[in-house]
Every structure is written in structure tokens, then in C-alpha cells.
Design a protein around this motif. Structure first.
Motif, PDB file in Angstrom:
ATOM      1  N   GLY A 195     -26.836  34.234  28.597  1.00  0.00           N
ATOM      2  CA  GLY A 195     -25.278  35.026  28.788  1.00  0.00           C
ATOM      3  C   GLY A 195     -25.663  36.311  29.018  1.00  0.00           C
ATOM      4  N   PRO A 196     -24.516  36.783  29.573  1.00  0.00           N
ATOM      5  CA  PRO A 196     -24.433  38.339  30.085  1.00  0.00           C
ATOM      6  C   PRO A 196     -24.536  39.171  29.207  1.00  0.00           C
ATOM      7  N   ASN A 197     -24.887  40.448  29.501  1.00  0.00           N
ATOM      8  CA  ASN A 197     -24.840  41.417  28.486  1.00  0.00           C
ATOM      9  C   ASN A 197     -23.381  41.980  28.717  1.00  0.00           C
ATOM     10  N   ILE A 198     -22.587  42.239  27.626  1.00  0.00           N
ATOM     11  CA  ILE A 198     -21.140  42.248  27.613  1.00  0.00           C
ATOM     12  C   ILE A 198     -21.000  43.598  26.560  1.00  0.00           C
ATOM     13  N   VAL A 199     -20.246  44.494  27.157  1.00  0.00           N
ATOM     14  CA  VAL A 199     -19.768  45.329  26.503  1.00  0.00           C
ATOM     15  C   VAL A 199     -18.379  45.486  26.291  1.00  0.00           C
ATOM     16  N   ALA A 200     -17.651  45.431  25.011  1.00  0.00           N
ATOM     17  CA  ALA A 200     -16.344  45.527  24.459  1.00  0.00           C
ATOM     18  C   ALA A 200     -15.826  46.738  24.060  1.00  0.00           C
TER      19      ALA A 200
ATOM     20  N   SER B 118     -14.842  37.278  18.610  1.00  0.00           N
ATOM     21  CA  SER B 118     -14.855  35.928  18.235  1.00  0.00           C
ATOM     22  C   SER B 118     -14.873  34.919  19.337  1.00  0.00           C
ATOM     23  N   GLY B 119     -14.148  35.096  20.562  1.00  0.00           N
ATOM     24  CA  GLY B 119     -14.182  34.085  21.405  1.00  0.00           C
ATOM     25  C   GLY B 119     -15.429  34.455  22.267  1.00  0.00           C
ATOM     26  N   LEU B 120     -15.871  35.795  22.448  1.00  0.00           N
ATOM     27  CA  LEU B 120     -16.880  35.734  23.502  1.00  0.00           C
ATOM     28  C   LEU B 120     -18.328  35.349  22.974  1.00  0.00           C
ATOM     29  N   LYS B 121     -18.390  35.313  21.737  1.00  0.00           N
ATOM     30  CA  LYS B 121     -19.573  34.948  20.853  1.00  0.00           C
ATOM     31  C   LYS B 121     -20.038  33.524  21.511  1.00  0.00           C
ATOM     32  N   ARG B 122     -19.173  32.723  21.887  1.00  0.00           N
ATOM     33  CA  ARG B 122     -19.311  31.287  22.218  1.00  0.00           C
ATOM     34  C   ARG B 122     -20.075  31.151  23.793  1.00  0.00           C
ATOM     35  N   TYR B 123     -20.084  32.632  24.165  1.00  0.00           N
ATOM     36  CA  TYR B 123     -20.657  32.447  25.774  1.00  0.00           C
ATOM     37  C   TYR B 123     -21.973  33.308  25.978  1.00  0.00           C
ATOM     38  N   SER B 124     -22.144  34.347  24.911  1.00  0.00           N
ATOM     39  CA  SER B 124     -23.368  35.107  25.041  1.00  0.00           C
ATOM     40  C   SER B 124     -23.867  35.730  23.600  1.00  0.00           C
ATOM     41  N   SER B 125     -24.983  35.894  23.468  1.00  0.00           N
ATOM     42  CA  SER B 125     -25.513  36.580  22.241  1.00  0.00           C
ATOM     43  C   SER B 125     -25.708  38.033  22.499  1.00  0.00           C
TER      44      SER B 125
ATOM     45  N   PRO C  91      -8.387  33.777  20.875  1.00  0.00           N
ATOM     46  CA  PRO C  91      -9.787  34.050  21.221  1.00  0.00           C
ATOM     47  C   PRO C  91     -10.442  33.133  22.276  1.00  0.00           C
ATOM     48  N   ARG C  92     -10.318  31.777  22.453  1.00  0.00           N
ATOM     49  CA  ARG C  92     -10.884  30.862  23.193  1.00  0.00           C
ATOM     50  C   ARG C  92     -10.490  31.252  24.581  1.00  0.00           C
ATOM     51  N   SER C  93      -9.000  31.168  24.575  1.00  0.00           N
ATOM     52  CA  SER C  93      -8.296  31.453  25.907  1.00  0.00           C
ATOM     53  C   SER C  93      -8.647  32.717  26.531  1.00  0.00           C
ATOM     54  N   LEU C  94      -8.708  33.832  25.902  1.00  0.00           N
ATOM     55  CA  LEU C  94      -9.026  35.025  26.361  1.00  0.00           C
ATOM     56  C   LEU C  94     -10.356  35.205  26.711  1.00  0.00           C
TER      57      LEU C  94
ATOM     58  N   VAL D  33     -11.994  35.752  30.666  1.00  0.00           N
ATOM     59  CA  VAL D  33     -12.911  36.923  30.759  1.00  0.00           C
ATOM     60  C   VAL D  33     -14.320  36.491  31.480  1.00  0.00           C
ATOM     61  N   MET D  34     -14.794  34.908  31.034  1.00  0.00           N
ATOM     62  CA  MET D  34     -15.969  34.562  31.737  1.00  0.00           C
ATOM     63  C   MET D  34     -15.614  34.099  33.042  1.00  0.00           C
ATOM     64  N   ARG D  35     -14.602  33.517  33.170  1.00  0.00           N
ATOM     65  CA  ARG D  35     -14.027  33.214  34.487  1.00  0.00           C
ATOM     66  C   ARG D  35     -14.166  34.348  35.365  1.00  0.00           C
ATOM     67  N   PHE D  36     -13.499  35.488  35.203  1.00  0.00           N
ATOM     68  CA  PHE D  36     -13.683  36.681  35.885  1.00  0.00           C
ATOM     69  C   PHE D  36     -15.056  37.128  36.149  1.00  0.00           C
TER      70      PHE D  36
END
Length: 451
Positions: A124-129, A141-148, A430-433, A437-440
Motif C-alpha cells: 500500500g501507499p505511504n499515507i500521511v493523515a 480505522s478505514g485506511l488501515k484496510r488498504y495500507s500498513s 470509515p469504509r466509505s471514506l 480516498v483510495m479511489r482518488f
């Protein structure tokens, strides 16, 4: 009964075959071990003047000759091949099953599925929130399904509730928002996460405090810094990513209102009765932590929000080094707007108003270039009794005029961020958000590759 056995056999077969899928980083090491074993045997044979090899070839030749005399080769070959494959799969299944029982005996997740999930998250990508409050923890809580590879940069300006009491009485940085982010990124047992979030409802001196706040405050006193306490807590909760305070300075917010009044403290700003014109903090220009700057420098995606505009988002932009690091980054920068206005803080503001407030705050720091030129906002919310209830409390949906924003040069994306299921609150799902974000991110990555 027979059908159940067949389904179980099919399931085991699929799990066994799933070990052959790429990306698990298991097959290469099994192959390396096999090659090592063969080389070790060859070395021993050479050392023994090749005699073991001659004996082995003789045994194999005799065994094959005896077998082919009993059964024809057309039958023996497939039988031996199937027997070998069966033993290989059975041995592999039992070996990894034993490993799973030793490492996680109480978890239901099959080891191969856990490895596949971990492999996917590692890619997964490097994400900074960046943010604070419940909005940031919801996003995490939603983003952790897509990247570590997630870094949460959290405001430390809170001075209300349990965090405020601990800040005043113990002199520690407010741990509340950090605790929520640690819990959101935790992959440990739910009971441990619930313990970290548990809030005492009685007891002299304990009432109103959460266990996680007390735990972080105690660790801060023991280790000497909140940053070290967060690192230790992250290991306890098996946090997927990292949580970093925006600064290690004892920051106190102030705001100048439209009527000329100046108020101090995050809790007071959230209850302002006049529009906020300007914000600042004491001390001015607090330093950023090196880990936060490093995460931004290596980011593939930088997010701001959702969260309270003046008390959760803008305080992070009062750290000049963070702003400079975001400016230097080539990663796409996305602002995630709230679903509803907040009485006393963002009354009457639409998406454009939120963006103007961010740009005005940056301009007061001498930043003229737009920092976030991409926007994610909620699709129009349907009328409902829940929406009517919010309106009675003084909150309105944050309106997004996408055409006007696009004319101003913003990249606007709207999505059903509240989710499709009925809820008791109007908040981000969380999941929808995370999905939006990942679609963007994928769209932006694809556009860059095609450019």
C-alpha cells in the motif's frame, strides 16, 4: 455429512494452492532452504568420496526396477507423482498450521490468509493523515484496510476534558486524540483496544478519565517524552503504522474573532459566538518532530481532515516546519471536508468557506501558494428526521458547489462518505471514506502515469 466433508476438502485444497500465489514471500525461502539442503548433501557426498551418491543411485535404480516389474510404468508414474504432491501439500499444511498454533493459537485467521493480507497492506501507499479529534480516528480505522504505511500527525492543542485535566495537573501533552488514533490503527485483540478506550464513570479523581490517557501520561513520565510513550503503546496495541504528535511543545491556541474579541484555549475556541478571523498559538512557531517531517517527505498521499476546522485541523498548520514539508512534497494533497457545520465554529461555511479559512490561515503565516488543491466532499444529503434533528441543534450540511470550485482550480471529488446504511449520527463512515480516498489516489496515480 458427505457434502460437508467434500466442502472441507475443497477448502483445504484451495488454502494449500493459495500458498503458490505470488507475494507471500514464503516460496522463495522454501526454495532457498531446499537448495541449501541439496548443496549440504552434495558437500557431504563429495567429502565422503562420492560413495553416498553411488549408493543412493543404486537404491533408486533397484526400487524403480522392482516397482515397474509389479506395476506398469503408465500406472506407477502418475501414482507416485500424486503421492509426492499429496505428501508435499499435507506436510506444508501441517507445518504452517503448527506455526500458527504456536504464534496465535486463539486467532481464527488462517496463516496463509493473514500472510496474503499483510503482503497486500505492505504494498500500500505511504499515507500521511493530518488532523485530530474523532474525524482523524475515523479516517485511520478505514485506511488501515488498504495500507500498513500510515502516519497520523495529531494536534496536541486540546485543553478540555480528561486531556485538559492531565495537561494542567501533570504537565504532560494532551493524550486524548493520540489515544484515539492508536486505538483506530490497532490490530490487537478488541478487548485490549476496549481497555485502552475505557473511561471511568466513578471514583474520586478517576471519573471522566480514560485508561488510555492515564496509561500514556504515566509512560510519558517514565520515558521522559510523549513520543517515546506513543512508540511503546504502539507495540502493545500492534499499531499498523505510526502516530506522531504535530509538535512536542506545550501549545496553547488563541483566536481573534470578527467582533474584535480574543479568546484563548482550544475548548473556548470551539464555543466561539462570533466568526473566527485569525488563529495563532503560544509559543509561536513550535518545532515539528523529525518523524513527522520524514513521513511527509516520503508520502505518496497527504490528507488533511476530516475534523473540526479551527480546533483539530488548523492547529497542525501553525507548525511552520510541517507546512514547509507539505509544500516541498510532490505527493497529491487532499482536503477532506466535514459533512455538517459545527455550531460556534463553522456556522454558515460551505466547502469553499472551509478552504478560504485554510488559505487565510496560511496567508497569515506568509504562505501564498495553495497547499491543498484537491477536495473530497459529501454528496448532497437527503432530507430525513436525523437531518432535521441536527438542524434543530444548529448544524447544517456543508454544501459543495463543485462547479465554482473547479473554476477556481480545485480538483473536486464527491462521494457518499456517510455510507449507505442508516446511522444514528451524521458522520463519516470509515469504509466509505477510505474507499473514496483510495479511489482518488488511484485515479491520480493513473493520470500521472498516462501524462
Amino acid at each position: 455429512m458427505q457434502a460437508e466433508r467434500q466442502r472441507e476438502l475443497m477448502l483445504r485444497s484451495r488454502r494449500a494452492m493459495s500458498w503458490l500465489r505470488p507475494g507471500l514471500v514464503v516460496k522463495r525461502w522454501l526454495l532457498t532452504s531446499g537448495i541449501g539442503l541439496v548443496l549440504a548433501l552434495l558437500g557431504a557426498a563429495v567429502w565422503a568420496d562420492l560413495q553416498p551418491i553411488y549408493w543412493m543411485l543404486w537404491v533408486i535404480q533397484e526400487a524403480l526396477g522392482w516397482i515397474t516389474r509389479v506395476l506398469p510404468g503408465a500406472i506407477t508414474g502418475p501414482l507416485v507423482l500424486l503421492l509426492g504432491i499429496g505428501l508435499l501439500l499435507w506436510g506444508q499444511s501441517q507445518s504452517f498450521g503448527s506455526i500458527q498454533q504456536a504464534l496465535a493459537p486463539e486467532k481464527d485467521t488462517v496463516l496463509v490468509d493473514a500472510l496474503r493480507a499483510k503482503s497486500r497492506l505492505n504494498r500500500g501507499p505511504n499515507i500521511v493523515a493530518i488532523g485530530g479529534g474523532t474525524g482523524l480516528s475515523t479516517l485511520l480505522s478505514g485506511l488501515k484496510r488498504y495500507s500498513s504505511h500510515i502516519t497520523a500527525i495529531v494536534t496536541v492543542a486540546d485543553d478540555g476534558g480528561s486531556s485538559g485535566v492531565l495537561r494542567r495537573e501533570l504537565g504532560v501533552l494532551p493524550p486524548g486524540d493520540i489515544r484515539n488514533c492508536l486505538a483506530a490503527l490497532s490490530t490487537e485483540e478488541p478487548l485490549l483496544t476496549r481497555l485502552f478506550q475505557y473511561r471511568f464513570s466513578a471514583g474520586s479523581g478517576l471519573e471522566g478519565h480514560s485508561f488510555g490517557n492515564l496509561f500514556l501520561s504515566a509512560l510519558s513520565a517514565i520515558t521522559g517524552s510523549l513520543e517515546t510513550a506513543i512508540t511503546a503503546s504502539s507495540r502493545v496495541l500492534a499499531v499498523q503504522g505510526q502516530v506522531v504528535p504535530a509538535t512536542n511543545a506545550d501549545v496553547r491556541l488563541w483566536a481573534e474573532l470578527e467582533d474584535g474579541t480574543r479568546i484563548e484555549g482550544e475548548s473556548a475556541i470551539g464555543k466561539a459566538r462570533s466568526p473566527i478571523v485569525r488563529m495563532g498559538c503560544l509559543p509561536e512557531k513550535p518545532p515539528a518532530l523529525p518523524r513527522a517531517l520524514e513521513a511527509i517527505a516520503h508520502a505518496d498521499l497527504i490528507l488533511l481532515g476530516p475534523g473540526s476546522l479551527y480546533t483539530s485541523l488548523l492547529p497542525n498548520l501553525l507548525v511552520p516546519e510541517l507546512v514547509t514539508a507539505i509544500q516541498r512534497s510532490r505527493a497529491p494533497r487532499l482536503y477532506i471536508c466535514n459533512l455538517m457545520t459545527q455550531p460556534g465554529e463553522t456556522d454558515g461555511l460551505d466547502v469553499s468557506g472551509h478552504l478560504r479559512a485554510i488559505e487565510a490561515q496560511l496567508a497569515s503565516l506568509g504562505v501564498s501558494k495553495r497547499l491543498f488543491d484537491c477536495v473530497l466532499a459529501q454528496e448532497p444529503i437527503r432530507e430525513s428526521t436525523l437531518l432535521s434533528h441536527y438542524r434543530k441543534l444548529g448544524a447544517e450540511p456543508v454544501i459543495c458547489d463543485s462547479r465554482q470550485l473547479q473554476k477556481e482550480g480545485f480538483d473536486v471529488m464527491q462521494a457518499p462518505l456517510q455510507g449507505n446504511r442508516p446511522t444514528a449520527t451524521l458522520r463519516h463512515d470509515p469504509r466509505s471514506l477510505a474507499l473514496a480516498v483510495m479511489r482518488f489516489y488511484r485515479r491520480h496515480k493513473r493520470d500521472n502515469q498516462n501524462a
